[in-house]
Design a protein around this motif. Structure first.
Motif, PDB file in Angstrom:
ATOM      1  N   ALA A 130      31.326  29.423  42.042  1.00  0.00           N
ATOM      2  CA  ALA A 130      31.458  30.853  42.250  1.00  0.00           C
ATOM      3  C   ALA A 130      32.166  31.135  40.803  1.00  0.00           C
ATOM      4  N   ARG A 131      33.121  30.336  40.426  1.00  0.00           N
ATOM      5  CA  ARG A 131      33.586  30.436  38.935  1.00  0.00           C
ATOM      6  C   ARG A 131      32.866  30.421  37.920  1.00  0.00           C
TER       7      ARG A 131
ATOM      8  N   ALA B 239      34.411  28.944  32.080  1.00  0.00           N
ATOM      9  CA  ALA B 239      35.115  28.837  33.584  1.00  0.00           C
ATOM     10  C   ALA B 239      36.432  28.607  33.642  1.00  0.00           C
ATOM     11  N   ARG B 240      37.045  27.985  32.679  1.00  0.00           N
ATOM     12  CA  ARG B 240      38.462  27.598  32.561  1.00  0.00           C
ATOM     13  C   ARG B 240      39.439  28.987  32.648  1.00  0.00           C
ATOM     14  N   ARG B 241      38.742  30.215  32.142  1.00  0.00           N
ATOM     15  CA  ARG B 241      39.408  31.465  32.240  1.00  0.00           C
ATOM     16  C   ARG B 241      39.591  31.983  33.456  1.00  0.00           C
ATOM     17  N   ILE B 242      38.726  31.560  34.520  1.00  0.00           N
ATOM     18  CA  ILE B 242      38.278  32.408  35.798  1.00  0.00           C
ATOM     19  C   ILE B 242      39.146  31.583  36.883  1.00  0.00           C
ATOM     20  N   ALA B 243      39.718  32.726  37.369  1.00  0.00           N
ATOM     21  CA  ALA B 243      40.248  32.522  39.050  1.00  0.00           C
ATOM     22  C   ALA B 243      39.598  33.430  39.727  1.00  0.00           C
ATOM     23  N   ILE B 244      39.285  32.901  41.251  1.00  0.00           N
ATOM     24  CA  ILE B 244      38.691  33.798  42.160  1.00  0.00           C
ATOM     25  C   ILE B 244      39.265  33.588  43.382  1.00  0.00           C
ATOM     26  N   ASP B 245      39.164  34.634  44.235  1.00  0.00           N
ATOM     27  CA  ASP B 245      39.996  34.563  45.363  1.00  0.00           C
ATOM     28  C   ASP B 245      39.679  35.717  46.444  1.00  0.00           C
ATOM     29  N   ASN B 246      40.442  35.793  47.521  1.00  0.00           N
ATOM     30  CA  ASN B 246      39.987  36.633  48.700  1.00  0.00           C
ATOM     31  C   ASN B 246      40.593  38.029  48.396  1.00  0.00           C
TER      32      ASN B 246
END
Length: 349
Positions: free
Chosen positions: A64-65, A76-83
């Motif tokens: 997903a990231r 992708a190291r710059r990305i955080a993904i959550d609920n």
């Protein structure tokens, strides 16, 4: 007791069946949702993921990231993904705030900023908007003090739809101390028509203290799935990932992200947001011609200044559900399908 229960049941059964009257469901324009179900490619991916729901999702959300990073042109190291992006804006407050520190937030705006700062133990200052319903960046800068750790910007702003352009955001970031985290909530970014979708992404290379928040709830029609993501400096994104609740992004949601940000998914979102932007322009033009007050918007909704109760009453008479903002002095109505927008115009003109 049994006789009383039977009496109640008898009255219910004897009452007219309202479901058989053919009453039209309300036109739901109160939550800034998209009027369409998710794209077929997303539904197919979620359906397949549901068949494997006996397996745990990817703890690190790698795929997903990667999908978010590719769509934004970032590592992708710059990305955080959550609920949901709401989860991320709370997480950012927890990262940098504690009792005794301070945050700056706009108002009227998204209520979660005040809640995030309060739950993190921080004091906060609410700063009013400019004349266009956008961030008053000069006033927000003036509110930044020695104890300030975080500033929230809602751009376009909810509930007014006002936008500050990328150059204004850049100037603000140049003036804010690098020790202050600047969180730009771009939940409605895909509906902006006055500058490119990715106009703000380049700012991440210039400012280590910038975080961009986006969501799949709006343009991609996934409000019920709860997916949001942050783009930031690698160290901030890593901190968000390390402090996130494990498995918070379920496997169905992960599949939805990957499908939504595929070439096919992005094409559907682009086509649908273009319809909403076109309808927004049509509704604004009709309101302007009729001398009905509204705030020009760069989001998928319009803010209508006036008595909130009166506005809601007029809209409800046409079957339209809108969102009241009495403290802000008006009501917000989502841009929907053409026939839904016609009902709004009929109520207001």
């Amino acid at each position: 007791m049994l006789l009383e229960l039977r009496s109640v049941v008898d009255r219910v059964l004897a009452a007219p069946d309202r479901s058989s009257r053919g009453a039209q469901p309300p036109i739901r324009l109160s939550q800034n949702e998209m009027p369409w179900a998710p794209a077929d490619v997303i539904v197919a991916a979620m359906t397949e993921a549901a068949r494997n729901a006996h397996r745990y999702p990817d703890y690190h959300r790698t795929a997903a990231r990667a999908a978010v990073a590719e769509a934004m042109g970032l590592d992708a190291r710059r990305i955080a993904i959550d609920n949901g992006s709401g989860t991320l804006l709370h997480a950012l407050a927890r990262l940098v705030c504690e009792p005794g520190v301070h945050g700056v937030r706009p108002g009227p705006s998204f209520e979660a900023y005040a809640a995030a700062l309060s739950l993190a133990g921080a004091e906060s200052t609410e700063v009013g908007l400019d004349a266009n319903g956008a961030m008053d960046l000069d006033a927000m800068l003036a509110a930044v003090g020695p104890e300030t750790r975080i500033v929230y910007l809602c751009n376009p702003n909810n509930p007014t739809g006002g936008l500050r352009g990328v150059e204004d955001i850049r100037d603000f970031l140049k003036s804010v101390p690098s020790s202050v985290l600047v969180v730009v909530d771009e939940a409605y970014r895909e509906f902006v028509s006055v500058e490119p979708l990715d106009a703000t992404v380049g700012l991440l290379d210039e400012f280590e203290n910038l975080v961009l928040l986006r969501t799949l709830s709006k343009a991609h029609g996934l409000a019920g799935i709860r997916v949001g993501y942050a783009a930031a400096a690698p160290r901030i994104a890593e901190a968000l990932r390390r402090t996130s609740v494990g498995f918070a992004l379920n496997s169905v949601a992960e599949a939805a992200v990957i499908a939504a940000l595929s070439a096919e998914g992005l094409a559907v979102a682009k086509e649908r947001t273009a319809v909403i932007v076109s309808e927004r322009a049509r509704v604004e033009a009709a309101l302007k011609a009729a001398n009905v007050a509204y705030v020009p918007s760069q989001a998928n909704f319009l803010f209508l200044p006036g008595d909130a109760a009166d506005l809601l009453s007029r809209l409800e008479a046409r079957g339209v559900l809108a969102r009241p903002f009495p403290k802000a002095g008006g009501a917000r109505v989502t841009i929907g399908l053409p026939e839904e927008n016609d009902a709004v115009l009929a109520a207001l003109i």
